[in-house]
Design an enzyme around this catalytic site. Structure first.
Site, PDB file in Angstrom:
ATOM      1  N   VAL A   1       0.452   4.408  -2.584  1.00  0.00           N
ATOM      2  CA  VAL A   1      -0.228   5.643  -2.192  1.00  0.00           C
ATOM      3  C   VAL A   1       0.619   6.864  -2.537  1.00  0.00           C
ATOM      4  O   VAL A   1       0.108   7.880  -3.022  1.00  0.00           O
ATOM      5  CB  VAL A   1      -0.563   5.613  -0.685  1.00  0.00           C
ATOM      6  CG1 VAL A   1      -1.025   6.990  -0.215  1.00  0.00           C
ATOM      7  CG2 VAL A   1      -1.647   4.584  -0.405  1.00  0.00           C
TER       8      VAL A   1
ATOM      9  N   CYS B   1       0.807  -1.227   0.000  1.00  0.00           N
ATOM     10  CA  CYS B   1       0.000   0.000   0.000  1.00  0.00           C
ATOM     11  C   CYS B   1       0.840   1.278   0.000  1.00  0.00           C
ATOM     12  O   CYS B   1       0.589   2.200  -0.772  1.00  0.00           O
ATOM     13  CB  CYS B   1      -0.915   0.015   1.225  1.00  0.00           C
ATOM     14  SG  CYS B   1      -2.186  -1.251   1.227  1.00  0.00           S
TER      15      CYS B   1
END
Length: 487
Positions: free
Chosen positions: A134, A130
């Protein structure tokens, strides 16, 4: 002072606890449960990078490399180790808060240099979690920069895949990583007019090494040369002889590179490799086919007939005999499973295979749940159910729902058993029904991943587990006068 800082535990009376326990088993609660949108409870899927790591393990000398936090890498490794009960060698560049602010290039530089220096892999497949997704880390530029700085050799295969954990599931990460590896290894390998005469077989995300060995058995029995993409059999089902092999097995890199000149390519899990197969269709030589997971008699027949057609090979007598034994086993046992209702949870391709097998046995796939899928898959599965007006018509499909939804279904509309991975055991316990473990991960039983559920032998294995569990339950719960020698 210390007493004021401690929040007292809220106490509930036994009567209130019992009231809530009973309420969550009602239609009223099920309606509210299915109305929730922002919360997921016990999903029946993992995240993209876990699927990417599965692919990475399937190639010779490959060291899976997580561009992200150490915690994520530990989750992937522990999941594989608990399912296969084998070590899952992988590394990470351990991004932390400073990487989230300034980008992860320095982490990647140090991680790649250390990984190559210490472990000398033949390939380092890189995939993301993640955090780098991001903040928008550019893996293409980072890896090029690492090679320009001589941190890793220029000719070291270093394919990368963007696999955000907050999107898709493990099957999408599998697809992305397989595509990245094949694109990297096949650069400059296509030769006009060349044909290896081999089959390229893509088994898909399958945590059952017994299934992959069964494919090999069929191909070798039919004398069909092949390259499996990617082959995890010896990686996660290795020998125990006192020697640790960090790079045990896997598809040879030169064989994978030459798949672009293959005679035929077959993907056995269409939902695990759509982007890979789209690229293969445009770049590879030879024929391309997408077949369903060969579970049960009909789909195994289709698989073997396709092999026979593509390579002009007869079906060996040994496989015909194996088919006959499977049909005999199903005939012997059908009365114990006929008409029984099942709840099923799992990946799209596994669900299609399980439903097909149950329909062949005259069983009812009743609650069918896929926690991350599409309406297109729902229509495909519904078409399969529609082939059986008597048994399939009773089934209902639930996409993008979780196992807490499944609990409500099983408590309000009971079934005879539930089929799925280890996460289904809580539903089985609450609903007081048997749990038949199939899929990934299976962490609470041993050696299930070594027992094939595809092919003719797989049909015998799967059927035997289900029927004998039902018979065990009868023996364990019946009154003395019904405790029979035969069942």
């Amino acid at each position: 002072m210390s007493e004021a800082a401690v929040k007292p535990l809220t106490e509930h009376s036994p009567e209130e606890i019992e009231k809530v326990q009973n309420w969550i088993n009602t239609e009223e609660y099920k309606e509210q449960n299915f109305a929730r949108e922002a919360l997921v409870i016990n999903p029946a899927h993992a995240c993209q990078p876990l699927g990417a790591q599965m692919v990475a393990h399937g190639f010779e000398g490959a060291l899976p490399f997580v561009h992200g936090s150490q915690g994520c890498a530990s989750y992937f490794r522990s999941t594989f180790s608990r399912h296969f009960r084998e070590p899952a060698s992988a590394t990470s560049d351990a991004m932390t808060e400073d990487g989230a602010v300034f980008g992860g290039q320095n982490n990647l530089f140090e991680g790649l240099e250390n990984a190559y220096t210490v472990y000398k892999p033949k390939m380092i497949p890189v995939y993301t979690t993640c955090m780098p997704e991001v903040i928008g880390d550019d893996l293409n530029a980072y890896i090029k920069n690492a090679k320009q700085k001589d941190l890793i050799p220029e000719d070291l295969p270093t394919p990368y895949a963007n696999t955000p954990s907050f999107k898709g599931s493990h099957i999408h990460g599998y697809d992305s990583m397989l595509l990245a590896i094949l694109k990297d290894l096949t650069v400059g390998q296509k030769v006009e007019g060349k044909c290896t005469g081999k089959l390229n077989l893509i088994p898909g995300f399958d945590g059952n090494t017994g299934n992959l060995r069964e494919y090999k058995k069929y191909l070798e029995a039919m004398d069909i040369p092949y390259t499996m993409l990617a082959d995890i059999t010896d990686v996660f089902d290795s020998v125990c002889d006192g020697t640790y092999r960090m790079y045990a097995g896997g598809t040879k890199l030169e064989d994978a590179a030459d798949t672009i000149n293959g005679k035929a390519t077959i993907s056995l899990m269409k939902h695990c490799s759509p982007h890979t197969m789209k690229w293969i269709d445009s770049e590879y030589s030879g024929s391309k086919d997408i077949l369903p997971l060969p579970m049960g008699i009909r789909k195994t027949d289709d698989f073997l007939m396709k092999l026979s057609e593509l390579f002009d090979k007869p079906i060996p007598a040994a496989l015909k005999a194996e088919r006959g034994r499977a049909v005999d086993a199903m005939t012997d046992a059908h009365q114990y499973i006929h008409g029984k209702k099942f709840a099923i949870a799992g990946d799209p391709d596994y669900l299609l295979g399980i439903v097909s097998f149950l329909l062949e046995m005259g069983a009812v796939p009743y609650h069918i749940l896929c926690s991350r899928s599409t309406k297109k898959f729902q229509k495909e599965l519904q078409a399969l159910l529609d082939t059986s007006p008597l048994y399939g018509s009773q089934g209902k499909i639930y996409i993008n729902k979780d196992l807490w939804h499944m609990r409500s279904l099983c408590m309000t509309d009971p079934v005879d058993g539930i089929i799925g991975d280890t996460h289904c055991k809580w539903v089985a316990r609450d609903a007081k029904i048997p749990h038949f473990r199939i899929g990934f991960p299976i962490m609470d039983r041993v050696n299930i991943h070594r027992t094939p559920v595809i092919g003719y032998q797989g049909a015998i294995n799967f059927l035997t587990v289900i029927v004998n569990k039902f018979l065990d339950t009868v023996d364990e719960t019946c009154e003395d006068q019904w405790f029979e020698m035969m069942r």
